[in-house]
Design a protein around this motif. Sequence first.
Motif, short mmCIF file in Angstrom:
data_model
loop_
_atom_site.label_atom_id
_atom_site.label_comp_id
_atom_site.label_asym_id
_atom_site.label_seq_id
_atom_site.Cartn_x
_atom_site.Cartn_y
_atom_site.Cartn_z
N LYS A 107 0.82 -1.12 -0.08
CA LYS A 107 0.13 0.15 -0.06
C LYS A 107 0.90 1.39 0.16
CE LYS A 107 -2.52 -0.40 3.52
NZ LYS A 107 -3.49 -0.46 4.83
N HIS A 108 2.04 1.18 0.79
CA HIS A 108 2.93 2.34 0.73
C HIS A 108 3.91 2.56 -0.56
CE1 HIS A 108 2.12 2.55 4.74
NE2 HIS A 108 2.07 1.31 4.83
N ILE A 109 3.64 1.65 -1.61
CA ILE A 109 4.53 1.74 -2.77
C ILE A 109 4.01 2.44 -4.01
CG2 ILE A 109 5.72 0.41 -4.53
CD1 ILE A 109 6.14 -1.90 -2.36
N CYS A 110 4.71 3.42 -4.28
CA CYS A 110 3.84 4.30 -5.36
C CYS A 110 4.16 3.96 -6.78
CB CYS A 110 4.43 5.78 -5.28
SG CYS A 110 4.68 6.51 -3.72
N LYS A 111 5.54 3.51 -6.94
CA LYS A 111 5.99 3.19 -8.22
C LYS A 111 7.05 1.98 -8.19
CE LYS A 111 5.96 5.86 -12.30
NZ LYS A 111 6.41 6.90 -13.29
N THR A 112 7.23 1.29 -9.23
CA THR A 112 8.24 0.47 -9.62
C THR A 112 8.78 0.29 -10.96
OG1 THR A 112 7.14 -1.48 -9.92
CG2 THR A 112 7.65 -1.17 -7.61
N ASP A 113 10.04 0.06 -11.07
CA ASP A 113 10.67 -0.14 -12.64
C ASP A 113 12.04 -1.10 -12.49
OD1 ASP A 113 10.77 0.12 -15.28
OD2 ASP A 113 11.88 1.84 -15.09
N GLU A 114 12.17 -1.89 -13.24
CA GLU A 114 13.24 -2.69 -13.34
C GLU A 114 14.19 -2.60 -14.47
OE1 GLU A 114 11.00 -6.51 -12.84
OE2 GLU A 114 11.35 -7.00 -14.97
N THR A 115 15.50 -3.21 -14.54
CA THR A 115 16.30 -3.02 -15.67
C THR A 115 16.35 -4.67 -16.25
OG1 THR A 115 18.30 -3.54 -14.29
CG2 THR A 115 17.80 -1.25 -14.55
N ALA A 116 16.87 -4.54 -17.37
CA ALA A 116 16.88 -5.87 -18.08
C ALA A 116 18.25 -5.73 -19.02
CB ALA A 116 15.74 -6.16 -18.90
N TRP A 117 19.39 -5.83 -18.30
CA TRP A 117 20.66 -5.52 -19.10
C TRP A 117 21.30 -6.79 -19.99
CZ3 TRP A 117 22.93 -1.08 -19.40
CH2 TRP A 117 22.67 -0.15 -18.58
N ARG A 118 20.51 -7.88 -19.67
CA ARG A 118 20.79 -9.10 -20.54
C ARG A 118 20.34 -8.69 -22.08
NH1 ARG A 118 24.91 -11.96 -19.98
NH2 ARG A 118 24.49 -13.07 -17.99
N LYS A 119 19.31 -8.25 -21.91
CA LYS A 119 18.41 -7.84 -23.10
C LYS A 119 18.98 -6.91 -23.97
CE LYS A 119 13.89 -10.08 -22.23
NZ LYS A 119 13.62 -10.13 -20.80
N ASN A 120 19.79 -6.03 -23.31
CA ASN A 120 20.29 -4.68 -24.03
C ASN A 120 21.26 -5.16 -25.06
OD1 ASN A 120 21.89 -2.40 -24.77
ND2 ASN A 120 21.20 -1.52 -22.64
N PRO A 121 21.09 -5.00 -26.15
CA PRO A 121 22.02 -5.50 -27.38
C PRO A 121 23.52 -4.78 -27.36
CG PRO A 121 20.18 -4.06 -28.23
CD PRO A 121 19.77 -4.15 -26.79
N PHE A 122 23.33 -3.53 -26.72
CA PHE A 122 24.66 -2.84 -26.64
C PHE A 122 25.63 -2.97 -25.43
CE2 PHE A 122 21.59 0.21 -28.72
CZ PHE A 122 21.73 -0.41 -30.02
#
Length: 415
Positions: free
Chosen positions: A339-354
């Motif tokens: 209830k106290h969490i406003c926003k989340t996001d995550e990285t995906a470095w393996r999928k980054n082609p660079f």
Amino acid sequence: MTAFARNPDVAIVGAGVAGLSAAQSLKTAGLQPLVLEAANHTGGRCVTDTRTFSVPFDRGCSWLHSAAINPLARLAEQNCKTIHKTPWTWSRVMAKGQDLTHSQVAEYRRYQQAMWREINRQGTQPTDKVIADILPDGLWKDTARHSIAQMLSADADMTSAKDTFNYSDAEGDWMVEGGLGCFLQSLHREVEVCCNSPVTEVDYTGKRVKVTTPSGTIEADHVILTVSAAVLTAGHIRFVPGLPIEKRTAAENLPNGLLNKIGIEFAPAWHGASEGEMMDYHSGDTEFCSICFGMFGSGLATGFVAGRFADQLEKDGPEAATEYCLEALRAFFGNTITKHICKTDETAWRKNPFTIGSYSYAKPGHSDARMTLAEPIQEKIFFAGEATSSEAYSTVHGAFLSGRASAEAILKLQS
Ligand SMILES: Cc1cc2nc3c(=O)[nH]c(=O)nc-3n(C[C@H](O)[C@H](O)[C@H](O)COP(=O)(O)OP(=O)(O)OC[C@H]3O[C@@H](n4cnc5c(N)ncnc54)[C@H](O)[C@@H]3O)c2cc1C
């Protein structure tokens, strides 16, 4: 047809920290470098996201490690108003459903210290050892070993004790207010970069090196390649003639592991944990995350998943790593935490082609591959980037110093 106005003295492939620092050094010495970057932004793995959360979120590197001996920490002291020097330590640990008591957390911490001491001691031996084979016995062995993947980006059974010993560690893990990516960008603001310019071919048959992108070909006296060892191995860049076998083997022995980050922003009214607090959650033999709270003294927490488990979560799809961190938070604080969490996001470095992963680790028996990778070819092609650093691999300062070293080697040839 070429989109490039002129041929540079030195072409630099990649605008991560290694490429930017090389370009800055060459420019200061009066040469004309041209930086070609495949992505639509500079910084590479050192990038601050200023849009997603109400505070900056470093999607790659956050800390200036070994601050006592880190040249970027000296630059931060000169250029940054606020540096966060709070040491990070475990406030809570959950291992397979058991919420460790205060004194057990202290034991867990002591085991971690003893574990790294032993890895470093074994790293001095003539024969390299697989880290998993030399972990000291102890109650916390099976849980604490997960920290190896968090540090080295690959699990204990894949990593080298000698490579760990070669790393120069020192006091201090600092964060710069505003984000490390933004800080590095401002340090290199005078460097010109052509973004959206993936290099597809490097032809070093002639006196000058030809570098090809979809927008055209340029010629330069020298090229500095800063792409990750994983990008080199993937063959995205064609070399004419092909890279020598020892160079290809070195890159293959320095694969990129995986560390992914999960940003979790809490509502301002939540004060369940603060800056410097770290919580480890181990739910099984291989499932593990760490969560650091109060980044920059704010409500932003960062979760970390690493090694094979991080690869599995990336394969499972978007939100899988976030969901695992939420499971950890529920275990620590109860189900109402969400209830106290406003926003989340995550990285995906393996999928980054660079980048194809987060940062390099040496396969056991191959710590010297870093020196081989760093060797220039025919005074024409120079190699920089974190994987080429024997003492500061996997770090932003290692990348920075490697870029400078390549620039200095080229300047020496001109004198
Ligand atoms: C999740 C995560 C956490 C980390 N945490 C820390 C930390 O706290 N502290 C720390 O010191 N380090 C940390 N690191 C490591 C640090 O970010 C890296 O070591 C450093 O940024 C690497 O810089 P580089 O210049 O060597 O490589 P990169 O940043 O990868 O630069 C190479 C550049 O080449 C570009 N490129 C690729 N292919 C081509 C092509 N064909 N043509 C042109 N350009 C190309 C890429 O887009 C990239 O911009 C972390 C990394 C990750 C991923």
